[in-house]
Design an enzyme around this catalytic site. Sequence first.
Site, mmCIF file in Angstrom:
data_model
loop_
_atom_site.group_PDB
_atom_site.id
_atom_site.type_symbol
_atom_site.label_atom_id
_atom_site.label_comp_id
_atom_site.label_asym_id
_atom_site.label_seq_id
_atom_site.Cartn_x
_atom_site.Cartn_y
_atom_site.Cartn_z
ATOM 1 C CG HIS A 247 -134.098 50.577 -59.010
ATOM 2 N ND1 HIS A 247 -135.395 50.456 -59.428
ATOM 3 C CD2 HIS A 247 -134.142 51.264 -57.833
ATOM 4 C CE1 HIS A 247 -136.194 51.024 -58.536
ATOM 5 N NE2 HIS A 247 -135.464 51.529 -57.558
ATOM 6 C CG ASP B 110 -134.174 55.315 -52.402
ATOM 7 O OD1 ASP B 110 -133.534 55.338 -53.479
ATOM 8 O OD2 ASP B 110 -134.741 54.298 -51.963
ATOM 9 C CG HIS C 174 -131.156 55.083 -58.050
ATOM 10 N ND1 HIS C 174 -131.879 56.188 -57.628
ATOM 11 C CD2 HIS C 174 -131.407 54.106 -57.120
ATOM 12 C CE1 HIS C 174 -132.537 55.889 -56.506
ATOM 13 N NE2 HIS C 174 -132.265 54.642 -56.179
ATOM 14 C CG HIS D 48 -130.021 52.553 -51.780
ATOM 15 N ND1 HIS D 48 -129.274 53.302 -52.655
ATOM 16 C CD2 HIS D 48 -131.301 52.635 -52.222
ATOM 17 C CE1 HIS D 48 -130.052 53.811 -53.565
ATOM 18 N NE2 HIS D 48 -131.293 53.440 -53.344
ATOM 19 C CG ASP D 49 -131.978 50.603 -54.922
ATOM 20 O OD1 ASP D 49 -132.683 49.920 -54.162
ATOM 21 O OD2 ASP D 49 -132.281 51.756 -55.294
HETATM 22 N N1 LIG Z 1 -144.256 57.290 -58.738
HETATM 23 C C1 LIG Z 1 -142.990 57.571 -58.474
HETATM 24 N N2 LIG Z 1 -142.320 56.765 -57.620
HETATM 25 C C2 LIG Z 1 -141.038 57.069 -57.365
HETATM 26 C C3 LIG Z 1 -140.372 58.180 -57.944
HETATM 27 N N3 LIG Z 1 -139.094 58.194 -57.490
HETATM 28 C C4 LIG Z 1 -138.973 57.151 -56.666
HETATM 29 N N4 LIG Z 1 -140.129 56.460 -56.588
HETATM 30 C C5 LIG Z 1 -140.454 55.270 -55.786
HETATM 31 O O1 LIG Z 1 -139.640 55.230 -54.657
HETATM 32 C C6 LIG Z 1 -138.899 54.033 -54.617
HETATM 33 C C7 LIG Z 1 -137.556 54.371 -54.049
HETATM 34 O O2 LIG Z 1 -136.938 53.249 -53.558
HETATM 35 P P1 LIG Z 1 -135.766 52.477 -54.326
HETATM 36 O O3 LIG Z 1 -134.836 52.039 -53.211
HETATM 37 O O4 LIG Z 1 -136.423 51.350 -55.034
HETATM 38 O O5 LIG Z 1 -135.048 53.394 -55.252
HETATM 39 C C8 LIG Z 1 -138.853 53.572 -56.066
HETATM 40 O O6 LIG Z 1 -138.719 52.189 -56.204
HETATM 41 C C9 LIG Z 1 -140.216 54.005 -56.553
HETATM 42 O O7 LIG Z 1 -141.174 53.070 -56.164
HETATM 43 C C10 LIG Z 1 -141.104 59.002 -58.833
HETATM 44 O O8 LIG Z 1 -140.619 59.996 -59.377
HETATM 45 N N5 LIG Z 1 -142.394 58.639 -59.060
HETATM 46 ZN ZN ZN Z 2 -133.005 53.544 -54.558
#
Ligand SMILES: Nc1nc2c(ncn2[C@@H]2O[C@H](COP(=O)(O)O)[C@@H](O)[C@H]2O)c(=O)[nH]1
Ligand code: ZN
Length: 494
Positions: free
Chosen positions: A204, A351, A208, A244-245
């Site tokens: 994050h 995302d 990203h 967003h993050d």
């Molecule tokens: N197990 C996995 N979880 C994933 C993957 N890519 C994303 N994610 C999940 O989605 C959220 C997206 O939200 P964010 O705003 O926090 O980026 C991320 O936190 C993960 O929980 C993946 O490849 N595998």
């Molecule tokens: Zn994100």
Amino acid sequence: MACNELVNVKKTLLHSPICRLKRMLQQLEVSDVDFEELKRNLEFTASLLEALYTDGTQPPFDADDDLQLRSDVVPVEVRDWLASTFTQRVQPISRRPEEKPRFRSIVHAVQAGIFVERMFRKAYSAAMPDQPADVLNCLRDLDRWSFDVFALDAVSSGHSLKTLFIELIIKHQLNSRFKVPISCLISFLCELERGYSKHTNAYHNHTHAADVTHTVHCLLMRTGVLYSMTELEVLACLFAAAIHDYEHTGNTNNFHIYTRSELAMIYNDHSVQESHHVSAAFRILQDENTNILMNLTRPEWLELRSLVIEMVLGTDMSSHVLQVKAMRTCLQQHESIDKAKALSLILHAADISHPAKSWSLHSRWTPRLMEEFFTQGDKEAELGLAISPLCDRQNTPVAQSQIAFIEFIVEPTFSLISDMSEKIVIPLIQDTTDASPTCSRYRELQWTVADLVSFRSLWMRHTEENKSRWMAKMKNGVSDFRDESETQTGQETA
Ligand SMILES: Nc1nc2c(ncn2[C@@H]2O[C@H](COP(=O)(O)O)[C@@H](O)[C@H]2O)c(=O)[nH]1
Ligand SMILES: [Zn+2]
């Protein structure tokens, strides 16, 4: 209302009093006068002209619809207060009658607008440092699903978010439309990148954010949803994606809740991180040196803020099931699609999009995310807490979890995005055919539908390929889930 339409409406309304005045003159000329009729006609004409004179001085909307108020009983100020306090409508600032633009001032405004746009274009070219050839080369792929954000980060010396955001703002001509001062934009993006590196997260971070911003742009283009959007909505989408993050701590919301963190206390355990991302990002705009939205009108600003809040809160994974279910039901029941819901779903899809991209990208994101999960697991172990799912360094079946993530989360989301986009875009084509089948917009939209069809097979090809890759790793008992190129060169810095 457009100027021409306004003129037409006024012409129609004036027609009747003009006819009556002419008839009265004719009657006077031939001395054929019925004084009672003349009086009635004069009264009627006067009331029509009076109505036209006061037209436009009424408040732009009334509270009656929502609160069922009788306008003859409740004064205007009270109705405005009720509407703004007890309904969800945001009241645009009504223009005072003396501020109504006269025709000459509209002409001047259009001329001034063209002038300002030219000035902005010049200012941007002058203030933008010459981009190195490698950066320009990378940016050539901006509209491609396979755009390599890691390559852009490398050639822009770790400024992929800044470089990409400026490029997209210019590409969509939002800098001139919303008069975004270039110095503010650069300062805002420096602040944003700083916030993204606050917690040195493996996943994050600003790369990203750049990836998600690019993916939102690409989704809007490839699905054709862009053609149904206002410029303000495009700005809201890019802004929401970029922030967003912001200041992500590298932990999950549950970790914040279990450890009773400061953020969990502030946001009462509700979408803890997402609430912080959006709140902290809007705080950057409180400083005039970084306020890229300073030239938006108050109604524009309110609309953008409301869209951004809804979109960023929609990236909370705990709202995934509800979001998907609501949109599926909407499509099945042939209801009209709420724009904010559609755009939220697009940001959410962006995302979680890397598993729907080529293996060379997906296999670089996965180890970053896993490293971040494992770091949280280490902290949980230290604190004597139960280790969260997928956070145990020693005991996490990465390949299996990725297959499940793709099958149960990513594929259904992208399938929904494709269905939703068809529902939004196909009526646009029908509207354009009715207007003029030969116009360029119609041809553009036809290409878009072709794009939409090929986009569905593109992301499906990638998810299938990525699942097979993980399957092969599982079968061969390969526990190392890192991308081959990264294991040779050592892990890139986050
Ligand atoms: N197990 C996995 N979880 C994933 C993957 N890519 C994303 N994610 C999940 O989605 C959220 C997206 O939200 P964010 O705003 O926090 O980026 C991320 O936190 C993960 O929980 C993946 O490849 N595998
Ligand atoms: Zn994100």
